[in-house]
Write a protein that holds these residues in place. Structure first.
Motif, PDB file in Angstrom:
ATOM      1  N   ARG A   1       0.980  -1.206  -0.060  1.00 32.43           N
ATOM      2  CA  ARG A   1      -0.243   0.128   0.033  1.00 32.43           C
ATOM      3  C   ARG A   1       0.749   1.135  -0.021  1.00 32.43           C
ATOM      4  O   ARG A   1       1.488   1.434   1.040  1.00 32.43           O
ATOM      5  CB  ARG A   1      -0.867  -0.010   1.255  1.00 32.43           C
TER       6      ARG A   1
ATOM      7  N   ARG B   1       1.268   5.447  -0.745  1.00 34.82           N
ATOM      8  CA  ARG B   1       0.426   6.692  -1.232  1.00 34.82           C
ATOM      9  C   ARG B   1       0.849   7.107  -2.471  1.00 34.82           C
ATOM     10  O   ARG B   1       1.615   6.874  -3.285  1.00 34.82           O
ATOM     11  CB  ARG B   1       1.225   7.648  -0.100  1.00 34.82           C
TER      12      ARG B   1
ATOM     13  N   ASN C   1      -2.305  13.001  -6.421  1.00 34.54           N
ATOM     14  CA  ASN C   1      -3.505  13.701  -5.680  1.00 34.54           C
ATOM     15  C   ASN C   1      -2.647  14.326  -4.384  1.00 34.54           C
ATOM     16  O   ASN C   1      -1.672  14.803  -4.421  1.00 34.54           O
ATOM     17  CB  ASN C   1      -4.412  12.648  -5.338  1.00 34.54           C
ATOM     18  N   ARG C   2      -3.476  14.087  -3.237  1.00 34.81           N
ATOM     19  CA  ARG C   2      -2.889  14.795  -2.025  1.00 34.81           C
ATOM     20  C   ARG C   2      -1.757  13.931  -0.987  1.00 34.81           C
ATOM     21  O   ARG C   2      -1.396  14.566  -0.128  1.00 34.81           O
ATOM     22  CB  ARG C   2      -4.074  15.349  -1.219  1.00 34.81           C
ATOM     23  N   SER C   3      -1.672  12.764  -1.483  1.00 33.51           N
ATOM     24  CA  SER C   3      -0.857  12.005  -0.832  1.00 33.51           C
ATOM     25  C   SER C   3      -1.206  11.750   0.558  1.00 33.51           C
ATOM     26  O   SER C   3      -0.101  11.539   1.577  1.00 33.51           O
ATOM     27  CB  SER C   3       0.671  12.281  -1.145  1.00 33.51           C
ATOM     28  N   GLY C   4      -2.541  12.065   1.336  1.00 32.29           N
ATOM     29  CA  GLY C   4      -2.640  11.820   2.462  1.00 32.29           C
ATOM     30  C   GLY C   4      -2.279  12.803   3.390  1.00 32.29           C
ATOM     31  O   GLY C   4      -2.202  12.806   4.793  1.00 32.29           O
ATOM     32  N   ARG C   5      -1.946  14.250   2.603  1.00 31.87           N
ATOM     33  CA  ARG C   5      -1.519  15.521   3.509  1.00 31.87           C
ATOM     34  C   ARG C   5      -2.588  16.345   3.717  1.00 31.87           C
ATOM     35  O   ARG C   5      -2.428  17.210   4.231  1.00 31.87           O
ATOM     36  CB  ARG C   5      -0.440  16.031   2.584  1.00 31.87           C
ATOM     37  N   GLY C   6      -3.847  16.269   3.252  1.00 26.70           N
ATOM     38  CA  GLY C   6      -4.811  17.285   3.428  1.00 26.70           C
ATOM     39  C   GLY C   6      -5.056  18.230   2.470  1.00 26.70           C
ATOM     40  O   GLY C   6      -4.196  18.173   1.424  1.00 26.70           O
TER      41      GLY C   6
ATOM     42  N   GLN D   1      -0.772  20.342   4.915  1.00 30.59           N
ATOM     43  CA  GLN D   1      -0.117  19.851   3.939  1.00 30.59           C
ATOM     44  C   GLN D   1       1.185  20.377   3.511  1.00 30.59           C
ATOM     45  O   GLN D   1       2.159  19.742   2.999  1.00 30.59           O
ATOM     46  CB  GLN D   1      -0.814  20.605   2.522  1.00 30.59           C
TER      47      GLN D   1
END
Lengths: 289, 165
Positions: free
Chosen positions: A30, A32, A40-45, A51
């Motif tokens: 899995r 990012r 996209n945002r790669s889990g950073r908000g 971010q």
């Protein structure tokens, strides 16, 4: 891997360990999102410090005085290393040890006996000055014992005396505690048994009061305190002097004695099973003072 | 430690005196009265033996029924069931609780011998009557242990001791 079981090889209704097969989906990594179109945002908000990774330090509250600075200091733990600690021993645990035969109620119960039975663990290096008797389980306690502890709560004293036992609180200085917990390594050292030191100024009131059954208290006052406690807790104080084990129950250590039956100044020879006693006048005068 | 050095000096003196006494008695006629600096005795060694810790776990004394602390001895003969649960080294029932990740409660039954699946069935039925729910269990045939979701150590201990384990 051989699995032993009573089930027959054929016709079983549950899965065996050897039956599990690995699946390609199990080991899928899995990761990012990375890259221009799949990134996209790669889990950073979305935007902001989250971010951009420029959040302030932990505890910062946006300029408001943080919690850890608003609360004033107070010396809760000041001098903690100079405070005596007593390992608690509940009456429930003591009853359990007696029931399993690890502690012998027909002999006086000492800190050495408790540690030998692995009932308590004392750490003299952590400012442990002994063991304290706690009255958890005082309603199920039913053993007649002669016990010597370093501190005892009133309920515990009442529970022990209700069953016809004797309880004494006595003081041991840290060196005596170390010797009391591990007597055999001390005897192997070849040093004479030291005399037990008297308590310090702040502990003298505790060990001279009859309510705490202190070893320095007046025996008459202790008898009066026994009667008063029996009245307070509502039980009939049994008469110990008519007991067959009276001699054992009345055994008490001398103020300067560390072990039962062994005086200070004696050297124990473990290898030849002998005890060496000094005869010099000055030594005897010192050790009996 | 001036005292120990005095004692050691006294010991050396004794040994020197005992070895030289033979020579002295041969050479001089007047016997010298030497008080021994140490007295050896073996009578009080009984008290030293009391201080030595036992190296084996003692067998518990005979109790008629449960002891005041709540400990029950195992039955004289093992119960006629397809499984057996041995007592631990300290003569207690091997049921333990576990708490991982701060919120995951488990109960572990160890030291099972025989048909562990029959025990699992009995435990599930007992817990069904107790809670009304079907508790998830895990059987490990290699280590012969049974794991149950939730804390049920007190109930399982009393149930197993009533069976006679």
């Amino acid at each position: 891997l051989l699995v032993v079981s009573l089930n027959p090889v054929k016709g079983f209704d549950h899965a065996w360990l050897l039956d599990y097969k690995t699946n390609a989906f199990v080991f899928q990594e899995r990761r990012r999102g990375r890259g221009q179109h799949g990134g996209n945002r790669s889990g950073r908000g979305h935007k902001g410090e989250r971010q951009r990774g420029t959040r302030p330090r932990l505890g910062f509250e946006g300029g408001q005085t943080p919690f850890y600075l608003a609360i004033p200091k107070y010396g809760f733990n000041e001098g903690h290393s100079r405070r005596p600690q007593y390992q608690p021993l509940s009456l429930k645990r003591l009853q359990y040890l007696i029931d399993l035969g690890r502690v012998d109620p027909t002999q006086p119960i000492d800190l050495t006996q408790l540690v030998n039975a692995r009932g308590v663990t004392i750490q003299p290096l952590k400012r442990d000055y002994g063991v304290q008797l706690v009255d958890e389980g005082s309603d199920i306690f039913a053993a007649k014992i002669n016990i010597e502890v370093q501190r005892a709560s009133e309920g515990a004293i009442a529970a022990v005396e209700r069953n016809g036992g004797v309880i004494t609180t006595s003081f041991y200085d840290p060196i005596s505690i170390e010797i009391l917990i591990r007597p055999v390594p001390f005897f192997m050292r070849g040093q004479p048994i030291p005399k037990r030191m008297l308590p310090g100024e702040d502990m003298v009131p505790y060990y001279t009061s009859a309510e705490n059954r202190g070893y320095l208290a007046d025996p008459d006052k202790i008898q009066q305190a026994r009667l008063a406690l029996a009245q307070k807790y509502g039980y009939v104080l049994p008469d110990i002097s008519r007991d067959e084990l009276y001699h054992m129950l009345a055994m008490r250590k001398d103020v300067r004695q560390v072990f039962f039956g062994l005086s200070p100044g004696w050297v124990v020879n473990m290898a030849e099973r002998k005890i060496l006693k000094p005869t010099d006048e000055k030594l005897l005068k010192y050790y009996t003072s | 430690m001036a005292l120990t050095s005095q004692l050691r000096a006294a010991l050396v003196h004794i040994h020197a005196g005992s070895s030289a006494a033979g020579l002295r008695s041969a050479s001089s006629s007047s016997p010298q009265q030497q008080n021994p600096a140490l007295i050896e005795s073996t009578e009080e060694f009984v008290f030293v033996e009391r201080l030595i810790a036992p190296s084996r776990i003692p067998d518990p004394p005979k109790h008629a029924g449960p002891a005041p602390s709540g400990w029950t001895p195992p039955a004289e003969t093992p119960p006629p069931l397809p499984y057996m649960i041995r007592r631990s080294r300290m003569h207690n029932i091997p049921v333990y609780t576990d708490l991982t990740h701060g919120n995951r409660k488990m109960t572990l039954v160890r030291k099972v011998e025989g048909d562990i699946w029959a025990l699992e069935k009995d435990v599930k039925q007992f817990l069904q009557e107790l809670t009304g729910k079907d508790m998830p269990t895990q059987v490990n045939e290699v280590t012969m242990t049974l794991k149950i979701k939730g804390h049920f150590d007190q109930e399982l201990k009393s149930w197993l001791s009533s069976k006679g384990f």
